[in-house]
Design a protein around this motif. Structure first.
Motif, PDB file in Angstrom:
ATOM      1  N   PRO A  55       0.800  -1.223   0.000  1.00 59.41           N
ATOM      2  CA  PRO A  55       0.000   0.000   0.000  1.00 59.41           C
ATOM      3  C   PRO A  55       0.829   1.267   0.000  1.00 59.41           C
ATOM      4  O   PRO A  55       0.323   2.335  -0.333  1.00 59.41           O
ATOM      5  CB  PRO A  55      -0.806  -0.131   1.299  1.00 59.41           C
ATOM      6  CG  PRO A  55       0.059  -0.947   2.190  1.00 59.41           C
ATOM      7  CD  PRO A  55       0.756  -1.922   1.295  1.00 59.41           C
ATOM      8  N   ARG A  56       2.112   1.182   0.389  1.00 58.88           N
ATOM      9  CA  ARG A  56       3.001   2.345   0.416  1.00 58.88           C
ATOM     10  C   ARG A  56       4.235   2.049  -0.428  1.00 58.88           C
ATOM     11  O   ARG A  56       4.882   1.012  -0.238  1.00 58.88           O
ATOM     12  CB  ARG A  56       3.403   2.692   1.851  1.00 58.88           C
ATOM     13  CG  ARG A  56       2.248   3.212   2.687  1.00 58.88           C
ATOM     14  CD  ARG A  56       2.693   3.616   4.073  1.00 58.88           C
ATOM     15  NE  ARG A  56       1.565   4.161   4.822  1.00 58.88           N
ATOM     16  CZ  ARG A  56       1.188   5.433   4.781  1.00 58.88           C
ATOM     17  NH1 ARG A  56       1.895   6.305   4.057  1.00 58.88           N
ATOM     18  NH2 ARG A  56       0.143   5.848   5.472  1.00 58.88           N
ATOM     19  N   LEU A  57       4.563   2.961  -1.325  1.00 59.72           N
ATOM     20  CA  LEU A  57       5.664   2.736  -2.259  1.00 59.72           C
ATOM     21  C   LEU A  57       6.518   3.985  -2.388  1.00 59.72           C
ATOM     22  O   LEU A  57       6.025   5.112  -2.298  1.00 59.72           O
ATOM     23  CB  LEU A  57       5.126   2.343  -3.638  1.00 59.72           C
ATOM     24  CG  LEU A  57       4.357   1.024  -3.738  1.00 59.72           C
ATOM     25  CD1 LEU A  57       3.677   0.918  -5.093  1.00 59.72           C
ATOM     26  CD2 LEU A  57       5.292  -0.161  -3.518  1.00 59.72           C
ATOM     27  N   SER A  58       7.796   3.770  -2.637  1.00 63.76           N
ATOM     28  CA  SER A  58       8.694   4.879  -2.913  1.00 63.76           C
ATOM     29  C   SER A  58       8.508   5.343  -4.353  1.00 63.76           C
ATOM     30  O   SER A  58       7.901   4.642  -5.184  1.00 63.76           O
ATOM     31  CB  SER A  58      10.141   4.450  -2.692  1.00 63.76           C
ATOM     32  OG  SER A  58      10.499   3.442  -3.634  1.00 63.76           O
TER      33      SER A  58
ATOM     34  N   GLN B 277       1.554  11.572   0.696  1.00 65.05           N
ATOM     35  CA  GLN B 277       2.985  11.298   0.823  1.00 65.05           C
ATOM     36  C   GLN B 277       3.388  11.414   2.286  1.00 65.05           C
ATOM     37  O   GLN B 277       3.088  12.418   2.945  1.00 65.05           O
ATOM     38  CB  GLN B 277       3.810  12.267  -0.025  1.00 65.05           C
ATOM     39  CG  GLN B 277       5.295  11.949  -0.040  1.00 65.05           C
ATOM     40  CD  GLN B 277       6.086  12.895  -0.932  1.00 65.05           C
ATOM     41  OE1 GLN B 277       5.616  13.981  -1.270  1.00 65.05           O
ATOM     42  NE2 GLN B 277       7.281  12.481  -1.322  1.00 65.05           N
ATOM     43  N   ASP B 278       4.046  10.377   2.790  1.00 66.36           N
ATOM     44  CA  ASP B 278       4.497  10.385   4.175  1.00 66.36           C
ATOM     45  C   ASP B 278       5.651  11.372   4.330  1.00 66.36           C
ATOM     46  O   ASP B 278       6.636  11.325   3.573  1.00 66.36           O
ATOM     47  CB  ASP B 278       4.950   8.984   4.586  1.00 66.36           C
ATOM     48  CG  ASP B 278       5.331   8.908   6.046  1.00 66.36           C
ATOM     49  OD1 ASP B 278       4.425   8.757   6.877  1.00 66.36           O
ATOM     50  OD2 ASP B 278       6.534   9.014   6.351  1.00 66.36           O
TER      51      ASP B 278
ATOM     52  N   TYR C 123       4.590   7.049  -0.979  1.00 63.94           N
ATOM     53  CA  TYR C 123       3.263   7.444  -1.414  1.00 63.94           C
ATOM     54  C   TYR C 123       2.259   6.329  -1.125  1.00 63.94           C
ATOM     55  O   TYR C 123       2.603   5.151  -1.072  1.00 63.94           O
ATOM     56  CB  TYR C 123       3.254   7.744  -2.925  1.00 63.94           C
ATOM     57  CG  TYR C 123       4.093   8.936  -3.311  1.00 63.94           C
ATOM     58  CD1 TYR C 123       3.530  10.210  -3.395  1.00 63.94           C
ATOM     59  CD2 TYR C 123       5.444   8.791  -3.599  1.00 63.94           C
ATOM     60  CE1 TYR C 123       4.301  11.312  -3.763  1.00 63.94           C
ATOM     61  CE2 TYR C 123       6.219   9.883  -3.960  1.00 63.94           C
ATOM     62  CZ  TYR C 123       5.642  11.132  -4.033  1.00 63.94           C
ATOM     63  OH  TYR C 123       6.401  12.226  -4.383  1.00 63.94           O
ATOM     64  N   ALA C 124       0.982   6.713  -0.944  1.00 59.88           N
ATOM     65  CA  ALA C 124      -0.105   5.750  -0.729  1.00 59.88           C
ATOM     66  C   ALA C 124      -1.398   6.376  -1.222  1.00 59.88           C
ATOM     67  O   ALA C 124      -1.534   7.605  -1.288  1.00 59.88           O
ATOM     68  CB  ALA C 124      -0.230   5.384   0.748  1.00 59.88           C
ATOM     69  N   LEU C 125      -2.355   5.530  -1.595  1.00 60.35           N
ATOM     70  CA  LEU C 125      -3.671   6.016  -1.973  1.00 60.35           C
ATOM     71  C   LEU C 125      -4.396   6.548  -0.740  1.00 60.35           C
ATOM     72  O   LEU C 125      -4.154   6.095   0.377  1.00 60.35           O
ATOM     73  CB  LEU C 125      -4.499   4.900  -2.610  1.00 60.35           C
ATOM     74  CG  LEU C 125      -4.008   4.357  -3.952  1.00 60.35           C
ATOM     75  CD1 LEU C 125      -4.894   3.197  -4.400  1.00 60.35           C
ATOM     76  CD2 LEU C 125      -3.989   5.439  -5.025  1.00 60.35           C
ATOM     77  N   THR C 126      -5.301   7.486  -0.940  1.00 61.64           N
ATOM     78  CA  THR C 126      -6.115   8.018   0.148  1.00 61.64           C
ATOM     79  C   THR C 126      -7.515   7.403   0.098  1.00 61.64           C
ATOM     80  O   THR C 126      -7.847   6.632  -0.807  1.00 61.64           O
ATOM     81  CB  THR C 126      -6.240   9.544   0.041  1.00 61.64           C
ATOM     82  OG1 THR C 126      -7.051   9.866  -1.104  1.00 61.64           O
ATOM     83  CG2 THR C 126      -4.874  10.196  -0.109  1.00 61.64           C
ATOM     84  N   LEU C 127      -8.344   7.766   1.053  1.00 63.77           N
ATOM     85  CA  LEU C 127      -9.713   7.261   1.086  1.00 63.77           C
ATOM     86  C   LEU C 127     -10.532   7.737  -0.116  1.00 63.77           C
ATOM     87  O   LEU C 127     -11.593   7.170  -0.396  1.00 63.77           O
ATOM     88  CB  LEU C 127     -10.405   7.701   2.377  1.00 63.77           C
ATOM     89  CG  LEU C 127      -9.936   7.010   3.654  1.00 63.77           C
ATOM     90  CD1 LEU C 127     -10.709   7.548   4.843  1.00 63.77           C
ATOM     91  CD2 LEU C 127     -10.113   5.512   3.551  1.00 63.77           C
TER      92      LEU C 127
END
Length: 285
Positions: free
Chosen positions: A47-50, A80-81, A87-91
């Motif tokens: 779910p989280r990727l660089s 983005q953290d 990065y990750a998708l949001t709701l």
């Protein structure tokens, strides 16, 4: 420069100058195709990727990938953290799924099974997925029971350390993702909530060994839940299906919550049926 295509219907108009009503004669918008390719790189397993991971998976150069990700971030589609830069998708992505009318969302595919399960057991049936630090409720159906579990509303997030379904989802996240979550303070909903990372790791190991999870009193006193995985045709976890209710509803004649929950067998059967149903299908979770 316009992207070329081997299909002449996509990049040129017919000889008579007419256009097909479905738009097949119109050129593709390359930026949109690339944005969709980037969104597809995010999965329940990752779910989280660089930036580099997204670029490699989408088959794009880093500069193009970054520009599109920044645009998607500004539009609220990705986040983005601040520390890791990942990065990750949001709701917002799940809100798009709610607008799907053709029965191809995971909720639609599961609805009749969840309703039947809730009625059979006399408890509340849930379908949930992991997103970031939370478990998100995709569906909730109440069975014929004197008490309906309403603590987890549709679209609402809950901490991954509290409850059967959240912990099942946490147990199947990549190890590095689990470590990142467990390194931060864990939520306390009752005095039974597991907030010690080492104890929680032991619990997660047991969930993976058993193939299911149960919880008692850690979300609300007097309530219990049991959860099991829904898997795709590769055997990867897609979602968690769970049942929640008063402890006797879930555990039957085991008032101390020991042993195999009464509600487990129909839950496992329902998960297997949904896993068979989604096998080979493209759907939106």
């Amino acid at each position: 420069m316009r992207q070329t295509s081997s299909d002449p219907r996509r990049d040129s108009d017919p000889a008579d100058g007419s256009r097909r009503s479905d738009g097949a004669t119109l050129p593709r918008v390359r930026a949109v195709s690339r944005a969709i390719a980037i969104m597809r790189t995010f999965t329940p397993e990752q779910p989280r990727l660089s930036l580099s991971a997204v670029a490699e998976s989408a088959g794009l150069d880093a500069g193009t990938t970054r520009r599109i990700l920044v645009t998607l971030r500004d539009e609220g589609i990705v986040e983005q953290d601040a520390k890791s830069g990942q990065y990750a998708l949001t709701l917002q992505a799940m809100r798009f799924a709610g607008a799907v009318p053709d029965g191809q969302s995971l909720r639609d595919l599961a609805e009749d099974l969840l309703r039947g399960l809730a009625d059979e057991v006399g408890a509340t049936a849930f379908l949930s997925v992991a997103r970031g630090h939370e478990a998100i409720c995709l569906a909730r159906f109440h069975g014929q029971a004197p008490v309906e579990v309403r603590w987890w509303a549709l679209g609402m997030g809950r901490p991954l350390n509290c409850g059967a379904a959240p912990r099942l989802l946490l147990a199947h996240l990549p190890v590095e993702e689990q470590d990142r979550i467990l390194a931060q303070p864990l939520a306390t909903l009752t005095d039974k909530s597991i907030t010690d990372p080492d104890l929680l790791r032991v619990e997660l190991d047991e969930i993976r060994r058993n193939g299911w999870a149960f919880a008692r009193d850690d979300v609300a006193l007097g309530l219990s839940a049991v959860a099991a995985p829904v898997r795709d045709d590769r055997g990867l976890l897609v979602a968690a299906m769970s049942l929640g209710g008063l402890t006797p509803q879930i555990f039957g004649d085991t008032p101390d919550g020991d042993g195999r929950p009464r509600a487990l067998s129909p839950l496992l059967d329902c998960c297997a049926r949904l896993s068979d149903r989604i096998s080979g299908l493209d759907f939106i979770s």
